[in-house]
Design a protein around this motif. Structure first.
Motif, PDB file in Angstrom:
ATOM      1  N   VAL A 112     -25.195 -19.839 -17.597  1.00 15.61           N
ATOM      2  CA  VAL A 112     -24.939 -21.124 -18.260  1.00 15.61           C
ATOM      3  C   VAL A 112     -24.518 -22.135 -17.201  1.00 15.61           C
ATOM      4  O   VAL A 112     -23.768 -21.812 -16.282  1.00 15.61           O
ATOM      5  CB  VAL A 112     -23.824 -20.979 -19.321  1.00 15.61           C
ATOM      6  CG1 VAL A 112     -23.504 -22.325 -19.963  1.00 15.61           C
ATOM      7  CG2 VAL A 112     -24.239 -19.975 -20.386  1.00 15.61           C
ATOM      8  N   LEU A 113     -25.001 -23.364 -17.322  1.00 15.79           N
ATOM      9  CA  LEU A 113     -24.620 -24.405 -16.382  1.00 15.79           C
ATOM     10  C   LEU A 113     -24.570 -25.736 -17.100  1.00 15.79           C
ATOM     11  O   LEU A 113     -25.132 -25.915 -18.180  1.00 15.79           O
ATOM     12  CB  LEU A 113     -25.595 -24.488 -15.207  1.00 15.79           C
ATOM     13  CG  LEU A 113     -27.017 -24.985 -15.497  1.00 15.79           C
ATOM     14  CD1 LEU A 113     -27.636 -25.553 -14.235  1.00 15.79           C
ATOM     15  CD2 LEU A 113     -27.902 -23.835 -16.007  1.00 15.79           C
ATOM     16  N   LEU A 114     -23.887 -26.698 -16.456  1.00 18.96           N
ATOM     17  CA  LEU A 114     -23.814 -28.046 -16.999  1.00 18.96           C
ATOM     18  C   LEU A 114     -24.978 -28.849 -16.478  1.00 18.96           C
ATOM     19  O   LEU A 114     -25.396 -28.703 -15.333  1.00 18.96           O
ATOM     20  CB  LEU A 114     -22.492 -28.709 -16.595  1.00 18.96           C
ATOM     21  CG  LEU A 114     -21.223 -28.052 -17.135  1.00 18.96           C
ATOM     22  CD1 LEU A 114     -19.994 -28.831 -16.668  1.00 18.96           C
ATOM     23  CD2 LEU A 114     -21.248 -27.979 -18.643  1.00 18.96           C
ATOM     24  N   GLY A 115     -25.520 -29.746 -17.333  1.00 18.26           N
ATOM     25  CA  GLY A 115     -26.656 -30.577 -16.945  1.00 18.26           C
ATOM     26  C   GLY A 115     -26.292 -31.509 -15.814  1.00 18.26           C
ATOM     27  O   GLY A 115     -25.128 -31.866 -15.608  1.00 18.26           O
ATOM     28  N   ASN A 116     -27.279 -31.937 -15.045  1.00 19.19           N
ATOM     29  CA  ASN A 116     -27.047 -32.821 -13.907  1.00 19.19           C
ATOM     30  C   ASN A 116     -26.695 -34.230 -14.377  1.00 19.19           C
ATOM     31  O   ASN A 116     -27.550 -35.072 -14.598  1.00 19.19           O
ATOM     32  CB  ASN A 116     -28.304 -32.885 -13.019  1.00 19.19           C
ATOM     33  CG  ASN A 116     -28.649 -31.539 -12.437  1.00 19.19           C
ATOM     34  OD1 ASN A 116     -27.759 -30.755 -12.150  1.00 19.19           O
ATOM     35  ND2 ASN A 116     -29.927 -31.263 -12.254  1.00 19.19           N
ATOM     36  N   LEU A 133     -23.046 -16.285 -24.429  1.00 20.60           N
ATOM     37  CA  LEU A 133     -24.456 -15.987 -24.667  1.00 20.60           C
ATOM     38  C   LEU A 133     -25.104 -15.238 -23.506  1.00 20.60           C
ATOM     39  O   LEU A 133     -26.226 -14.735 -23.653  1.00 20.60           O
ATOM     40  CB  LEU A 133     -25.238 -17.287 -24.904  1.00 20.60           C
ATOM     41  CG  LEU A 133     -24.831 -18.123 -26.117  1.00 20.60           C
ATOM     42  CD1 LEU A 133     -25.690 -19.384 -26.184  1.00 20.60           C
ATOM     43  CD2 LEU A 133     -24.963 -17.329 -27.401  1.00 20.60           C
ATOM     44  N   VAL A 134     -24.441 -15.191 -22.366  1.00 23.44           N
ATOM     45  CA  VAL A 134     -25.020 -14.528 -21.199  1.00 23.44           C
ATOM     46  C   VAL A 134     -25.305 -13.060 -21.534  1.00 23.44           C
ATOM     47  O   VAL A 134     -24.444 -12.338 -22.029  1.00 23.44           O
ATOM     48  CB  VAL A 134     -24.075 -14.617 -19.988  1.00 23.44           C
ATOM     49  CG1 VAL A 134     -24.623 -13.813 -18.813  1.00 23.44           C
ATOM     50  CG2 VAL A 134     -23.875 -16.077 -19.581  1.00 23.44           C
ATOM     51  N   GLY A 135     -26.547 -12.648 -21.281  1.00 25.99           N
ATOM     52  CA  GLY A 135     -26.965 -11.285 -21.572  1.00 25.99           C
ATOM     53  C   GLY A 135     -27.529 -11.103 -22.963  1.00 25.99           C
ATOM     54  O   GLY A 135     -28.025 -10.022 -23.292  1.00 25.99           O
ATOM     55  N   ARG A 136     -27.484 -12.166 -23.785  1.00 26.29           N
ATOM     56  CA  ARG A 136     -27.997 -12.058 -25.150  1.00 26.29           C
ATOM     57  C   ARG A 136     -29.347 -12.772 -25.260  1.00 26.29           C
ATOM     58  O   ARG A 136     -29.710 -13.588 -24.400  1.00 26.29           O
ATOM     59  CB  ARG A 136     -27.003 -12.669 -26.147  1.00 26.29           C
ATOM     60  CG  ARG A 136     -25.657 -11.981 -26.139  1.00 26.29           C
ATOM     61  CD  ARG A 136     -24.712 -12.570 -27.161  1.00 26.29           C
ATOM     62  NE  ARG A 136     -25.179 -12.394 -28.532  1.00 26.29           N
ATOM     63  CZ  ARG A 136     -24.499 -12.801 -29.595  1.00 26.29           C
ATOM     64  NH1 ARG A 136     -23.322 -13.385 -29.444  1.00 26.29           N
ATOM     65  NH2 ARG A 136     -24.975 -12.605 -30.820  1.00 26.29           N
ATOM     66  N   ASP A 137     -30.085 -12.469 -26.314  1.00 28.89           N
ATOM     67  CA  ASP A 137     -31.380 -13.103 -26.563  1.00 28.89           C
ATOM     68  C   ASP A 137     -31.197 -14.312 -27.474  1.00 28.89           C
ATOM     69  O   ASP A 137     -30.416 -14.274 -28.438  1.00 28.89           O
ATOM     70  CB  ASP A 137     -32.345 -12.119 -27.224  1.00 28.89           C
ATOM     71  CG  ASP A 137     -32.792 -11.019 -26.283  1.00 28.89           C
ATOM     72  OD1 ASP A 137     -32.739 -11.239 -25.059  1.00 28.89           O
ATOM     73  OD2 ASP A 137     -33.176  -9.935 -26.764  1.00 28.89           O
ATOM     74  N   VAL A 138     -31.892 -15.388 -27.152  1.00 33.35           N
ATOM     75  CA  VAL A 138     -31.869 -16.595 -27.981  1.00 33.35           C
ATOM     76  C   VAL A 138     -33.298 -16.982 -28.332  1.00 33.35           C
ATOM     77  O   VAL A 138     -34.234 -16.757 -27.557  1.00 33.35           O
ATOM     78  CB  VAL A 138     -31.155 -17.766 -27.268  1.00 33.35           C
ATOM     79  CG1 VAL A 138     -29.678 -17.458 -27.067  1.00 33.35           C
ATOM     80  CG2 VAL A 138     -31.814 -18.075 -25.924  1.00 33.35           C
ATOM     81  N   LEU A 139     -33.463 -17.574 -29.499  1.00 35.43           N
ATOM     82  CA  LEU A 139     -34.779 -18.022 -29.950  1.00 35.43           C
ATOM     83  C   LEU A 139     -35.003 -19.443 -29.476  1.00 35.43           C
ATOM     84  O   LEU A 139     -34.195 -20.332 -29.748  1.00 35.43           O
ATOM     85  CB  LEU A 139     -34.861 -17.953 -31.475  1.00 35.43           C
ATOM     86  CG  LEU A 139     -36.231 -18.252 -32.107  1.00 35.43           C
ATOM     87  CD1 LEU A 139     -37.250 -17.187 -31.707  1.00 35.43           C
ATOM     88  CD2 LEU A 139     -36.110 -18.324 -33.635  1.00 35.43           C
ATOM     89  N   ILE A 140     -36.111 -19.659 -28.758  1.00 39.63           N
ATOM     90  CA  ILE A 140     -36.404 -20.975 -28.198  1.00 39.63           C
ATOM     91  C   ILE A 140     -37.778 -21.455 -28.672  1.00 39.63           C
ATOM     92  O   ILE A 140     -38.630 -20.649 -29.027  1.00 39.63           O
ATOM     93  CB  ILE A 140     -36.389 -20.932 -26.649  1.00 39.63           C
ATOM     94  CG1 ILE A 140     -37.378 -19.875 -26.137  1.00 39.63           C
ATOM     95  CG2 ILE A 140     -34.992 -20.668 -26.128  1.00 39.63           C
ATOM     96  CD1 ILE A 140     -37.548 -19.871 -24.631  1.00 39.63           C
ATOM     97  N   PRO A 141     -37.982 -22.777 -28.700  1.00 36.49           N
ATOM     98  CA  PRO A 141     -39.270 -23.317 -29.147  1.00 36.49           C
ATOM     99  C   PRO A 141     -40.362 -23.182 -28.085  1.00 36.49           C
ATOM    100  O   PRO A 141     -40.843 -24.163 -27.533  1.00 36.49           O
ATOM    101  CB  PRO A 141     -38.945 -24.789 -29.440  1.00 36.49           C
ATOM    102  CG  PRO A 141     -37.824 -25.108 -28.509  1.00 36.49           C
ATOM    103  CD  PRO A 141     -37.001 -23.850 -28.422  1.00 36.49           C
ATOM    104  N   SER A 142     -40.730 -21.947 -27.785  1.00 39.51           N
ATOM    105  CA  SER A 142     -41.777 -21.670 -26.798  1.00 39.51           C
ATOM    106  C   SER A 142     -42.502 -20.400 -27.227  1.00 39.51           C
ATOM    107  O   SER A 142     -41.859 -19.391 -27.535  1.00 39.51           O
ATOM    108  CB  SER A 142     -41.184 -21.492 -25.401  1.00 39.51           C
ATOM    109  OG  SER A 142     -42.168 -21.027 -24.481  1.00 39.51           O
ATOM    110  N   SER A 143     -43.820 -20.437 -27.237  1.00 41.58           N
ATOM    111  CA  SER A 143     -44.599 -19.260 -27.629  1.00 41.58           C
ATOM    112  C   SER A 143     -44.749 -18.279 -26.472  1.00 41.58           C
ATOM    113  O   SER A 143     -45.268 -17.184 -26.658  1.00 41.58           O
ATOM    114  CB  SER A 143     -45.989 -19.686 -28.112  1.00 41.58           C
ATOM    115  OG  SER A 143     -46.691 -20.387 -27.093  1.00 41.58           O
ATOM    116  N   THR A 144     -44.277 -18.671 -25.284  1.00 40.38           N
ATOM    117  CA  THR A 144     -44.356 -17.811 -24.099  1.00 40.38           C
ATOM    118  C   THR A 144     -42.971 -17.309 -23.721  1.00 40.38           C
ATOM    119  O   THR A 144     -42.006 -18.073 -23.719  1.00 40.38           O
ATOM    120  CB  THR A 144     -44.969 -18.578 -22.916  1.00 40.38           C
ATOM    121  OG1 THR A 144     -46.286 -19.010 -23.251  1.00 40.38           O
ATOM    122  CG2 THR A 144     -45.038 -17.699 -21.669  1.00 40.38           C
TER     123      THR A 144
END
Length: 237
Positions: A206-210, A103-114
């Motif tokens: 991309v990273l793994l969560g803490n 997904l790096v370099g691609r656009d993704v749709l996220i639940p944010s209006s900003t």
């Protein structure tokens, strides 16, 4: 020599005596090795010694022996299952991270209006309408909440609709790179209503969560990463 009294020969039942011996064995094991758990081999060894020293005139019933053996097997099975689940979770997390790297370099749709617009480009988003609108109005605001642009997208049926803003203000001037907010409103039942908008953002890394095992995405213009599971849609290449 440690011995186990036959059932009924003392105030403790066989299982209570067995539990006491297990606890004593555990305490001795902790002092000797620093480990805080017994393995199935330890339980079986302890049970064998206890059976050898029981009162031959009042032996332990078969049902008690079977119940105790089943208990040992259950404890050992749960322990092995926990280990297998841990390995499976690690494998799934690694697989998710490998898939998310595409997904790096691609656009993704996220639940944010900003989201963020580039210096020469605009922004895109998506709105879900629960009912038809005669005129769907889109508002564009900067980080300070200042209105920069409005445009009418006309009548829309219920469902998802893509929003595209060319990055220009009311006078047709290209606005600078930065964070902007898309808002959608329309008349519903004679009253003006606003609807939730999702926007597209570019994936930087991309990273793994803490410690959580979650795969996270660093998005352009956002200080905090988003969970991969929060992504609503992946844009076309």
């Amino acid at each position: 020599m440690t011995s186990i009294q036959g059932a009924g020969q003392s105030g403790l039942s066989y299982l209570d005596q067995l539990k006491g011996m297990q606890e004593k064995k555990l305490q001795e094991s902790q002092k000797a090795t620093g480990q805080n758990e017994l393995k199935q081999e330890d339980f079986l060894s302890l049970l064998t010694k206890q059976l050898a020293q029981q009162d031959p005139f009042k032996p332990v019933g078969n049902d008690q022996m079977i119940a105790q053996m089943a208990s040992f097997a259950t404890v050992d099975g749960i322990s092995k299952m926990n280990e297998q689940f841990g390995s499976l979770n690690s494998a799934m997390t690694s697989n998710q991270a490998l898939q998310a790297s595409s997904l790096v370099g691609r656009d993704v749709l996220i639940p944010s209006s900003t989201s963020v617009k580039s210096a020469e480009g605009g922004m895109a988003g998506m709105v879900r309408l629960p009912e038809p609108l005669n005129n769907m109005m889109v508002r564009v605001e900067n980080e300070q909440g200042q209105l920069l642009r409005t445009f009418d997208m006309g009548a829309k049926a219920p469902g998802e609709h893509r929003i595209e803003w060319d990055g220009k203000d009311e006078s047709g001037n290209m606005l600078p790179e930065g964070r902007y907010t898309l808002k959608v409103a329309g008349l519903s039942g004679g009253e003006s209503r606003e609807f939730d908008v999702s926007t597209y953002a570019n994936v930087n890394s991309v990273l793994l969560g803490n410690g959580s095992g979650s795969v996270m995405l660093n998005l352009a213009g956002f200080d905090s990463p988003f969970k991969l599971s929060d992504v609503l849609e992946v844009g076309q290449v």
